[in-house]
Design a protein around this motif. Structure first.
Motif, PDB file in Angstrom:
ATOM      1  N   GLU A 150       2.553   3.506  12.475  1.00  0.00           N
ATOM      2  CA  GLU A 150       2.178   1.679  12.238  1.00  0.00           C
ATOM      3  C   GLU A 150       2.028   1.642  10.219  1.00  0.00           C
ATOM      4  O   GLU A 150       1.276   2.220   9.924  1.00  0.00           O
ATOM      5  CB  GLU A 150       0.489   1.127  12.475  1.00  0.00           C
ATOM      6  N   ALA A 154      11.478   5.320   5.103  1.00  0.00           N
ATOM      7  CA  ALA A 154      12.036   4.720   4.732  1.00  0.00           C
ATOM      8  C   ALA A 154      13.614   4.578   5.044  1.00  0.00           C
ATOM      9  O   ALA A 154      13.991   3.902   4.289  1.00  0.00           O
ATOM     10  CB  ALA A 154      12.054   6.188   3.041  1.00  0.00           C
ATOM     11  N   SER A 206       2.719  -1.591   7.288  1.00  0.00           N
ATOM     12  CA  SER A 206       2.686  -2.836   6.698  1.00  0.00           C
ATOM     13  C   SER A 206       3.951  -3.023   6.253  1.00  0.00           C
ATOM     14  O   SER A 206       4.331  -1.993   5.155  1.00  0.00           O
ATOM     15  CB  SER A 206       0.807  -3.191   6.332  1.00  0.00           C
ATOM     16  N   TYR A 207       4.545  -4.055   5.737  1.00  0.00           N
ATOM     17  CA  TYR A 207       5.695  -3.978   5.526  1.00  0.00           C
ATOM     18  C   TYR A 207       5.483  -6.088   4.444  1.00  0.00           C
ATOM     19  O   TYR A 207       4.279  -6.606   4.775  1.00  0.00           O
ATOM     20  CB  TYR A 207       6.688  -3.935   5.549  1.00  0.00           C
ATOM     21  N   ARG A 215       6.172  14.918  10.661  1.00  0.00           N
ATOM     22  CA  ARG A 215       5.534  13.926   9.898  1.00  0.00           C
ATOM     23  C   ARG A 215       6.826  13.508   8.170  1.00  0.00           C
ATOM     24  O   ARG A 215       7.221  12.375   8.005  1.00  0.00           O
ATOM     25  CB  ARG A 215       4.392  14.569   8.804  1.00  0.00           C
ATOM     26  N   ILE A 268       8.940  -3.649   0.833  1.00  0.00           N
ATOM     27  CA  ILE A 268       8.083  -2.756   0.222  1.00  0.00           C
ATOM     28  C   ILE A 268       6.924  -2.421   1.403  1.00  0.00           C
ATOM     29  O   ILE A 268       6.709  -3.239   2.152  1.00  0.00           O
ATOM     30  CB  ILE A 268       6.868  -3.333  -0.585  1.00  0.00           C
ATOM     31  N   VAL A 269       7.236  -1.133   1.318  1.00  0.00           N
ATOM     32  CA  VAL A 269       6.618  -0.932   2.898  1.00  0.00           C
ATOM     33  C   VAL A 269       4.681  -0.263   2.990  1.00  0.00           C
ATOM     34  O   VAL A 269       5.177   0.654   1.796  1.00  0.00           O
ATOM     35  CB  VAL A 269       6.879   0.103   4.037  1.00  0.00           C
ATOM     36  N   GLY A 270       3.836   0.324   3.233  1.00  0.00           N
ATOM     37  CA  GLY A 270       3.128   1.164   3.055  1.00  0.00           C
ATOM     38  C   GLY A 270       2.476   1.788   3.109  1.00  0.00           C
ATOM     39  O   GLY A 270       3.297   2.764   4.017  1.00  0.00           O
ATOM     40  N   PRO A 271       1.708   2.585   3.540  1.00  0.00           N
ATOM     41  CA  PRO A 271       2.073   4.262   3.927  1.00  0.00           C
ATOM     42  C   PRO A 271       1.237   3.784   5.642  1.00  0.00           C
ATOM     43  O   PRO A 271       0.294   3.035   6.292  1.00  0.00           O
ATOM     44  CB  PRO A 271       0.445   5.037   3.722  1.00  0.00           C
ATOM     45  N   ALA A 272       2.368   5.013   6.281  1.00  0.00           N
ATOM     46  CA  ALA A 272       2.198   5.065   7.848  1.00  0.00           C
ATOM     47  C   ALA A 272       1.449   5.450   8.518  1.00  0.00           C
ATOM     48  O   ALA A 272       1.006   6.537   7.783  1.00  0.00           O
ATOM     49  CB  ALA A 272       3.687   5.487   8.556  1.00  0.00           C
ATOM     50  N   LYS A 273       0.058   5.131   9.149  1.00  0.00           N
ATOM     51  CA  LYS A 273      -0.640   6.345  10.382  1.00  0.00           C
ATOM     52  C   LYS A 273       0.468   6.213  11.253  1.00  0.00           C
ATOM     53  O   LYS A 273       0.621   5.556  13.074  1.00  0.00           O
ATOM     54  CB  LYS A 273      -2.141   4.588  10.630  1.00  0.00           C
ATOM     55  N   LEU A 274      -0.172   7.268  11.288  1.00  0.00           N
ATOM     56  CA  LEU A 274       1.149   8.738  12.750  1.00  0.00           C
ATOM     57  C   LEU A 274       0.135   8.921  13.663  1.00  0.00           C
ATOM     58  O   LEU A 274      -0.993   9.455  13.320  1.00  0.00           O
ATOM     59  CB  LEU A 274       1.687   9.288  12.163  1.00  0.00           C
ATOM     60  N   ASP A 303      11.046  10.230   6.594  1.00  0.00           N
ATOM     61  CA  ASP A 303      12.545   9.568   6.010  1.00  0.00           C
ATOM     62  C   ASP A 303      13.366   8.407   6.816  1.00  0.00           C
ATOM     63  O   ASP A 303      13.795   7.353   6.423  1.00  0.00           O
ATOM     64  CB  ASP A 303      13.612  10.989   6.609  1.00  0.00           C
ATOM     65  N   THR A 307       3.644  -6.225  10.106  1.00  0.00           N
ATOM     66  CA  THR A 307       3.951  -4.876  10.374  1.00  0.00           C
ATOM     67  C   THR A 307       4.851  -4.646  11.146  1.00  0.00           C
ATOM     68  O   THR A 307       4.813  -5.210  12.332  1.00  0.00           O
ATOM     69  CB  THR A 307       2.092  -4.633  11.286  1.00  0.00           C
TER      70      THR A 307
END
Lengths: 157, 157, 157
Positions: free
Chosen positions: B102, B15, B104-105, B7, B85-91, B12, B123
């Motif tokens: 996935e 980002a 969003s940005y 994770r 600016i990227v949102g939290p990723a769903k892994l 990393d 996305t």
């Protein structure tokens, strides 16, 4: 090597550092900083040209606190609400147990009538220390791509 | 089951993949991709209609590198700075040890005079592999809700 | 003390809660909520004055589901696509094993022609419970700094 525990402490600090500004709890925001912390705002243009002249600079927690105090007294016009959206932080191990963090932000400013505009976008370059089970900034450098000068001086980014 | 270690490596990569673009370090950005990686940009409209015609597509790391080289040579107009600016990723766990992500940005574009506008929102749908203690993209598909056509061709999203 | 496992489950919920809206999969979004969950939207102004009058409120998962059903039947005009960008969440341990989460968001709305505008910015204040290896909302309170009234009623934030 950054421990899982440290990552979560840093994550809490990064969230607090913007959430407290957004709640207008500037006094608690000061406690995100170590005693000898540097807080400064640079323009991206100057940074890329290695011109280190900051748009704004505090060189200790006391200076940051003074700034907040003066904002509370002086700042009766230009009332607005902030909302920071911060992207994921890239953490790297720094010197002497510190952690370096880089993250991007967009800052929206809303009037009390509910009108919102983009106020600033840029990046946070932080040096963070863990002490007493809590993460604090040794340095927070804000590098702004865009900003509105007149309003900028009223509150931290 | 995705390990904590994986994770953080994926975090990393996600980002880096935007920070390097924002720093205009396109050459390092290429190293976010595996040798046989696909990088493509699709419109949301086409994606939802199952029309897979991409707005932009590279089918290997070499193609991505070539694209960056040509950008460096050809792209002397339309200078700007990006800020993602990227949102939290769903892994989720994918096939053969890969990880699907996935996120969003929002992408802001600033002129060198400090004027900023929203350039694209959308996305990232990624397939990621961990190799040699590092996460890399097997595939990065950008699905854009909104974009400005003329400028879009100049740099990756 | 919030376990690493719980943090990741909460992270998945927070990502799902916006990704599903952005995909217009409102039916799956309903499953982010516990049976007796509260979902409400408040204005920041009212919240700060301790006027708890919500702009929108559902007091159970059934009410949320009904709302989604009626949206599917009634809502044939004002077609648009959402895109949420959410910042990092600050998690704190709540009562009875629940977890409190606070995170900021920006919500962009795009027309089917690809024009995008900022639709809302604000904060999510959540109370989350882990049950059966999954995180769900006991409460999601959306506090909006800014919003466009007419469109707002059409889909959740």
């Amino acid at each position: 090597m950054i421990t899982v525990e440290s990552r979560f402490l840093v994550g809490d600090l990064l969230a607090d550092a913007v959430n407290l500004l957004d709640r207008d709890d500037l006094e608690s925001w000061v406690d995100c900083f170590a005693e000898r912390a540097v807080y400064q705002i640079l323009s991206r243009e100057n940074t890329e040209r290695n011109l280190p002249l900051p748009l704004f600079q505090c060189e200790s927690k006391d200076q940051i606190r003074d700034r907040v105090l003066s904002l509370r007294k002086a700042n009766v016009t230009n009332l607005h609400r902030d909302r920071h959206i911060v992207g994921p932080a890239k953490l790297t191990a720094g010197t002497s147990g510190t952690i370096r963090s880089e993250s991007s932000y967009a800052l929206y400013s809303s009037t009390f009538e509910g009108t919102t505009r983009l106020f600033s976008v840029g990046t946070y370059r932080d040096q963070i220390r863990i002490e007493g089970g809590k993460a604090v900034f040794d340095e927070r450098t804000v590098i702004v791509d865009m900003f509105s000068v007149p309003t900028m001086l009223s509150t931290p980014i």
